[in-house]
Design a protein around this motif. Structure first.
Motif, PDB file in Angstrom:
ATOM      1  N   ARG A 152      48.127  21.980  34.053  1.00  0.00           N
ATOM      2  CA  ARG A 152      49.551  22.328  33.980  1.00  0.00           C
ATOM      3  C   ARG A 152      50.037  23.047  35.234  1.00  0.00           C
ATOM      4  N   GLY A 153      49.174  23.128  36.224  1.00  0.00           N
ATOM      5  CA  GLY A 153      49.583  23.700  37.498  1.00  0.00           C
ATOM      6  C   GLY A 153      49.878  25.179  37.468  1.00  0.00           C
ATOM      7  N   MET A 154      49.282  25.911  36.538  1.00  0.00           N
ATOM      8  CA  MET A 154      49.516  27.362  36.436  1.00  0.00           C
ATOM      9  C   MET A 154      48.450  28.089  37.265  1.00  0.00           C
ATOM     10  N   VAL A 155      48.763  28.254  38.537  1.00  0.00           N
ATOM     11  CA  VAL A 155      47.805  28.777  39.509  1.00  0.00           C
ATOM     12  C   VAL A 155      47.343  30.181  39.151  1.00  0.00           C
ATOM     13  N   TYR A 156      48.266  31.022  38.709  1.00  0.00           N
ATOM     14  CA  TYR A 156      47.910  32.421  38.435  1.00  0.00           C
ATOM     15  C   TYR A 156      47.004  32.551  37.216  1.00  0.00           C
ATOM     16  N   VAL A 157      47.168  31.683  36.258  1.00  0.00           N
ATOM     17  CA  VAL A 157      46.283  31.664  35.097  1.00  0.00           C
ATOM     18  C   VAL A 157      44.864  31.316  35.536  1.00  0.00           C
ATOM     19  N   LYS A 158      44.758  30.349  36.439  1.00  0.00           N
ATOM     20  CA  LYS A 158      43.450  29.957  36.965  1.00  0.00           C
ATOM     21  C   LYS A 158      42.772  31.130  37.679  1.00  0.00           C
ATOM     22  N   TRP A 159      43.549  31.865  38.480  1.00  0.00           N
ATOM     23  CA  TRP A 159      42.979  32.992  39.220  1.00  0.00           C
ATOM     24  C   TRP A 159      42.604  34.146  38.294  1.00  0.00           C
ATOM     25  N   ILE A 160      43.429  34.405  37.301  1.00  0.00           N
ATOM     26  CA  ILE A 160      43.114  35.479  36.346  1.00  0.00           C
ATOM     27  C   ILE A 160      41.819  35.154  35.607  1.00  0.00           C
ATOM     28  N   ALA A 161      41.657  33.915  35.171  1.00  0.00           N
ATOM     29  CA  ALA A 161      40.437  33.492  34.477  1.00  0.00           C
ATOM     30  C   ALA A 161      39.221  33.675  35.379  1.00  0.00           C
ATOM     31  N   THR A 162      39.373  33.307  36.654  1.00  0.00           N
ATOM     32  CA  THR A 162      38.264  33.437  37.606  1.00  0.00           C
ATOM     33  C   THR A 162      37.895  34.894  37.823  1.00  0.00           C
ATOM     34  N   VAL A 163      38.896  35.745  38.007  1.00  0.00           N
ATOM     35  CA  VAL A 163      38.650  37.178  38.230  1.00  0.00           C
ATOM     36  C   VAL A 163      37.948  37.802  37.027  1.00  0.00           C
ATOM     37  N   ILE A 164      38.360  37.429  35.827  1.00  0.00           N
ATOM     38  CA  ILE A 164      37.744  37.999  34.619  1.00  0.00           C
ATOM     39  C   ILE A 164      36.292  37.563  34.494  1.00  0.00           C
ATOM     40  N   ILE A 165      36.004  36.288  34.781  1.00  0.00           N
ATOM     41  CA  ILE A 165      34.615  35.810  34.735  1.00  0.00           C
ATOM     42  C   ILE A 165      33.751  36.577  35.727  1.00  0.00           C
ATOM     43  N   VAL A 166      34.265  36.774  36.943  1.00  0.00           N
ATOM     44  CA  VAL A 166      33.524  37.533  37.957  1.00  0.00           C
ATOM     45  C   VAL A 166      33.283  38.961  37.479  1.00  0.00           C
ATOM     46  N   ALA A 167      34.302  39.578  36.871  1.00  0.00           N
ATOM     47  CA  ALA A 167      34.169  40.951  36.374  1.00  0.00           C
ATOM     48  C   ALA A 167      33.119  41.041  35.271  1.00  0.00           C
ATOM     49  N   ILE A 168      33.112  40.066  34.360  1.00  0.00           N
ATOM     50  CA  ILE A 168      32.122  40.058  33.280  1.00  0.00           C
ATOM     51  C   ILE A 168      30.714  39.943  33.853  1.00  0.00           C
ATOM     52  N   VAL A 169      30.544  39.057  34.818  1.00  0.00           N
ATOM     53  CA  VAL A 169      29.240  38.867  35.459  1.00  0.00           C
ATOM     54  C   VAL A 169      28.772  40.160  36.122  1.00  0.00           C
ATOM     55  N   MET A 170      29.660  40.833  36.839  1.00  0.00           N
ATOM     56  CA  MET A 170      29.297  42.068  37.531  1.00  0.00           C
ATOM     57  C   MET A 170      28.920  43.170  36.550  1.00  0.00           C
ATOM     58  N   ILE A 171      29.645  43.268  35.446  1.00  0.00           N
ATOM     59  CA  ILE A 171      29.344  44.282  34.423  1.00  0.00           C
ATOM     60  C   ILE A 171      27.986  44.003  33.785  1.00  0.00           C
ATOM     61  N   CYS A 172      27.736  42.748  33.439  1.00  0.00           N
ATOM     62  CA  CYS A 172      26.453  42.379  32.822  1.00  0.00           C
ATOM     63  C   CYS A 172      25.291  42.651  33.783  1.00  0.00           C
ATOM     64  N   GLN A 173      25.480  42.300  35.059  1.00  0.00           N
ATOM     65  CA  GLN A 173      24.426  42.514  36.050  1.00  0.00           C
ATOM     66  C   GLN A 173      24.128  43.993  36.218  1.00  0.00           C
ATOM     67  N   LYS A 174      25.163  44.813  36.290  1.00  0.00           N
ATOM     68  CA  LYS A 174      24.978  46.254  36.448  1.00  0.00           C
ATOM     69  C   LYS A 174      24.284  46.857  35.232  1.00  0.00           C
ATOM     70  N   ALA A 175      24.700  46.445  34.035  1.00  0.00           N
ATOM     71  CA  ALA A 175      24.075  46.944  32.809  1.00  0.00           C
ATOM     72  C   ALA A 175      22.605  46.553  32.752  1.00  0.00           C
ATOM     73  N   GLY A 176      22.294  45.326  33.146  1.00  0.00           N
ATOM     74  CA  GLY A 176      20.908  44.864  33.164  1.00  0.00           C
ATOM     75  C   GLY A 176      20.063  45.642  34.153  1.00  0.00           C
ATOM     76  N   ASP A 177      20.626  45.924  35.335  1.00  0.00           N
ATOM     77  CA  ASP A 177      19.894  46.693  36.349  1.00  0.00           C
ATOM     78  C   ASP A 177      19.578  48.100  35.857  1.00  0.00           C
ATOM     79  N   ILE A 178      20.558  48.731  35.216  1.00  0.00           N
ATOM     80  CA  ILE A 178      20.355  50.089  34.692  1.00  0.00           C
ATOM     81  C   ILE A 178      19.283  50.094  33.609  1.00  0.00           C
ATOM     82  N   LEU A 179      19.343  49.097  32.711  1.00  0.00           N
ATOM     83  CA  LEU A 179      18.374  49.017  31.619  1.00  0.00           C
ATOM     84  C   LEU A 179      16.964  48.762  32.151  1.00  0.00           C
ATOM     85  N   ALA A 180      16.842  47.903  33.153  1.00  0.00           N
ATOM     86  CA  ALA A 180      15.540  47.597  33.736  1.00  0.00           C
ATOM     87  C   ALA A 180      14.935  48.839  34.397  1.00  0.00           C
ATOM     88  N   GLU A 181      15.755  49.600  35.098  1.00  0.00           N
ATOM     89  CA  GLU A 181      15.293  50.827  35.744  1.00  0.00           C
ATOM     90  C   GLU A 181      14.814  51.848  34.713  1.00  0.00           C
TER      91      GLU A 181
END
Length: 229
Positions: free
Chosen positions: A195-224
């Motif tokens: 539907r050509g909604m560019v900002y929706v695409k970018w918001i979805a991408t930013v949220i996925i990146v944020a989720i990945v970063m949070i999960c990675q950080k939580a995993g690193d803390i737990l492993a330590e």
């Protein structure tokens, strides 16, 4: 320029669209966590078995090891998008449909099981073999060696492996949106691309990146926390 960007942003991200973003975020997290849990429940024992039946291990069994090794390697080699299509009949049999977040969990878990198994076997292989021989000499049973030596010693590496699996599956869940798997990937494709909604695409991408970063950080803390080296 900034005024035009702001106007475009506000016109696309209406209150109704934000509700869809929240719902899609929940679906992405749901798919990632549940498929990771299933892959760990199956892949962890499979990886332990593949390691323990190897040459010179406490449960050495050459034929069984050969079978497990082939199954794990073949499973890891199939690209997710192909596996997603191949498993459509199986997904329909298990879930009753091939659409939606719950249906997407089936191929996500199946693609991650051999991945977890291989990471588990590799983690166990890093443990010094001399300690196993010492435990045997002191009269420890195979089960005691597995539960009181192999598992605790490899736990930090296993946590990192599980974190890597979760992060990978969140990325794969976006790919599942191509075939109606739901989540942020489906939102980005259905609205951002079609539907050509560019900002929706970018918001979805930013949220996925944020989720990945949070999960990675939580995993690193737990492993330590579990690393006592």
């Amino acid at each position: 320029m900034w005024h035009e960007i702001y106007q475009g942003f506000m016109s696309e991200l209406t209150p109704q669209m934000w509700q869809m973003v929240y719902k899609s975020t929940y679906e992405t997290v749901y798919m990632g966590l549940v498929s990771t849990a299933i892959s760990v429940l199956v892949g962890l024992p499979l990886g332990f078995l593949a390691f323990l039946t190897g040459k010179g291990r406490i449960l050495a069994n050459k034929p069984l090891f050969a079978i497990l090794d082939v199954v794990i390697n073949v499973g890891r080699s199939v690209p997710f998008i192909i596996l997603l299509i191949i498993l459509l009949p199986f997904t329909r049999l298990i879930v009753g449909t091939t659409l939606g977040t719950t249906a997407a969990i089936v191929p996500l878990a199946m693609t991650a099981i051999p991945f977890v198994a291989r990471l588990t076997a590799n983690a166990l292989a890093e443990i010094p073999t001399g300690l196993t021989e010492s435990a045997h000499a002191m009269g420890a049973t195979n089960w005691q060696i597995i539960t009181k030596y192999y598992f605790p010693e490899s736990l930090p590496i296993l946590i990192n492996a599980i974190t890597l699996t979760l992060v990978s599956l969140i990325g794969y869940s976006a790919m599942a949106g191509v075939v109606g798997g739901g989540g942020l990937g489906n939102l980005a494709i259905s609205y951002g691309e079609h539907r050509g909604m560019v900002y929706v695409k970018w918001i979805a991408t930013v949220i996925i990146v944020a989720i990945v970063m949070i999960c990675q950080k939580a995993g690193d803390i737990l492993a330590e926390r579990f690393d006592h080296r």
